[in-house]
Design a protein around this motif. Structure first.
Motif, PDB file in Angstrom:
ATOM      1  N   GLN A 109       8.229 -54.890  37.261  1.00  0.00           N
ATOM      2  CA  GLN A 109       8.022 -55.160  35.842  1.00  0.00           C
ATOM      3  C   GLN A 109       7.986 -56.672  35.675  1.00  0.00           C
ATOM      4  O   GLN A 109       8.997 -57.369  35.781  1.00  0.00           O
ATOM      5  N   GLY A 110       6.797 -57.178  35.446  1.00  0.00           N
ATOM      6  CA  GLY A 110       6.643 -58.617  35.342  1.00  0.00           C
ATOM      7  C   GLY A 110       5.213 -59.002  35.033  1.00  0.00           C
ATOM      8  O   GLY A 110       4.318 -58.163  34.996  1.00  0.00           O
ATOM      9  N   SER A 111       5.019 -60.291  34.816  1.00  0.00           N
ATOM     10  CA  SER A 111       3.727 -60.836  34.418  1.00  0.00           C
ATOM     11  C   SER A 111       2.921 -61.301  35.626  1.00  0.00           C
ATOM     12  O   SER A 111       3.481 -61.719  36.649  1.00  0.00           O
ATOM     13  N   ALA A 112       1.602 -61.272  35.488  1.00  0.00           N
ATOM     14  CA  ALA A 112       0.721 -61.773  36.535  1.00  0.00           C
ATOM     15  C   ALA A 112       0.953 -63.263  36.801  1.00  0.00           C
ATOM     16  O   ALA A 112       0.682 -63.751  37.896  1.00  0.00           O
ATOM     17  N   GLU A 113       1.480 -63.971  35.829  1.00  0.00           N
ATOM     18  CA  GLU A 113       1.737 -65.399  36.003  1.00  0.00           C
ATOM     19  C   GLU A 113       2.845 -65.667  37.023  1.00  0.00           C
ATOM     20  O   GLU A 113       2.983 -66.788  37.509  1.00  0.00           O
ATOM     21  N   THR A 114       3.638 -64.648  37.349  1.00  0.00           N
ATOM     22  CA  THR A 114       4.757 -64.828  38.283  1.00  0.00           C
ATOM     23  C   THR A 114       4.446 -64.262  39.670  1.00  0.00           C
ATOM     24  O   THR A 114       5.364 -64.022  40.449  1.00  0.00           O
ATOM     25  N   VAL A 115       3.182 -64.061  39.981  1.00  0.00           N
ATOM     26  CA  VAL A 115       2.820 -63.368  41.220  1.00  0.00           C
ATOM     27  C   VAL A 115       3.389 -64.051  42.460  1.00  0.00           C
ATOM     28  O   VAL A 115       3.895 -63.384  43.374  1.00  0.00           O
ATOM     29  N   GLN A 116       3.330 -65.364  42.536  1.00  0.00           N
ATOM     30  CA  GLN A 116       3.858 -66.058  43.718  1.00  0.00           C
ATOM     31  C   GLN A 116       5.366 -65.848  43.864  1.00  0.00           C
ATOM     32  O   GLN A 116       5.861 -65.614  44.972  1.00  0.00           O
ATOM     33  N   THR A 117       6.075 -65.922  42.749  1.00  0.00           N
ATOM     34  CA  THR A 117       7.521 -65.715  42.774  1.00  0.00           C
ATOM     35  C   THR A 117       7.856 -64.316  43.268  1.00  0.00           C
ATOM     36  O   THR A 117       8.775 -64.125  44.078  1.00  0.00           O
ATOM     37  N   SER A 151      -3.046 -66.773  40.591  1.00  0.00           N
ATOM     38  CA  SER A 151      -3.695 -65.824  41.492  1.00  0.00           C
ATOM     39  C   SER A 151      -4.351 -66.543  42.660  1.00  0.00           C
ATOM     40  O   SER A 151      -4.234 -66.113  43.814  1.00  0.00           O
ATOM     41  N   LEU A 152      -5.038 -67.622  42.365  1.00  0.00           N
ATOM     42  CA  LEU A 152      -5.654 -68.418  43.427  1.00  0.00           C
ATOM     43  C   LEU A 152      -4.603 -68.906  44.409  1.00  0.00           C
ATOM     44  O   LEU A 152      -4.770 -68.798  45.634  1.00  0.00           O
ATOM     45  N   ASP A 153      -3.489 -69.417  43.897  1.00  0.00           N
ATOM     46  CA  ASP A 153      -2.425 -69.934  44.752  1.00  0.00           C
ATOM     47  C   ASP A 153      -1.754 -68.835  45.571  1.00  0.00           C
ATOM     48  O   ASP A 153      -1.191 -69.097  46.635  1.00  0.00           O
TER      49      ASP A 153
END
Length: 200
Positions: A109-117, A151-153
């Motif tokens: 449960q989380g946002s796409a902005e936190t994908v790297q984390t 996403s790129l990162d």
């Protein structure tokens, strides 16, 4: 039926339960879903045709909803691969956890902005593929840029981001962030969908 029991009941009712859950959440959050029904099988096949399954070890999906694409990913992925799905809607998170007990699946449960984390927290390397059907056209410009840059990162150098949308509004942003963007179209979907294949 209690809220705690609802996901189990929905998981046992198959396709009708998926459609009911999806539709109910569309009316609650239309800007988050973009469509009243899940993606068609034609759209799913066209989107996933670009995946090199032999080299797909880590896949990320944004906004899996009731798992229409998630199920097909799990069907095609190698046994040693991992699928991370990022979903902000608690009802969808509960439904996926109940209906898809696959050891390769990580429901977050989380946002796409936190994908790297989230990849780091799960001890996973960079993603080979990131799939997204979240409605970029309804996001603020800042959020849209943040998701695409994150996403790129999060992608490996040979990775790709596969996107489907009902609007072409995101295309200029994709071309600013990614070095290579291919466009495609799937008419057999409600609504007809634009597809984008993006590489670092």
């Amino acid at each position: 039926m209690t809220a705690q029991d609802r996901p189990t009941a929905l998981a046992g009712n198959g396709r009708r339960a998926q459609l009911a859950l999806f539709a109910r959440n569309f009316f609650k959050h239309p800007r988050m879903l973009g469509s009243i029904i899940p993606s068609s099988s034609f759209l799913v096949r066209r989107l996933l045709a670009r995946v090199d399954w032999q080299h797909a070890r880590v896949i990320v999906e944004y906004g899996p909803g009731v798992g229409t694409i998630t199920r097909e990913l799990l069907h095609r992925m190698p046994p040693e691969s991992t699928l991370v799905v990022l979903e902000t809607n608690q009802e969808f998170v509960d439904f996926l956890q109940q209906s898809l007990p696959d050891p390769r699946l990580r429901v977050v449960q989380g946002s796409a902005e936190t994908v790297q984390t989230e990849l780091a927290r799960l001890g996973l390397p960079a993603a080979d593929y990131v799939l997204a059907g979240i409605p970029f056209s309804t996001m603020s410009a800042t959020s849209r840029a943040s998701v695409l840059t994150s996403s790129l990162d999060a992608l490996s150098p040979q990775g790709a981001m596969l996107i489907y949308q009902f609007s072409s509004r995101v295309l200029p942003d994709l071309r600013r962030v990614f070095s290579d963007v291919e466009c495609d179209f799937e008419p057999l979907n409600i609504l007809p969908a634009k597809l984008y294949y993006c590489r670092p």
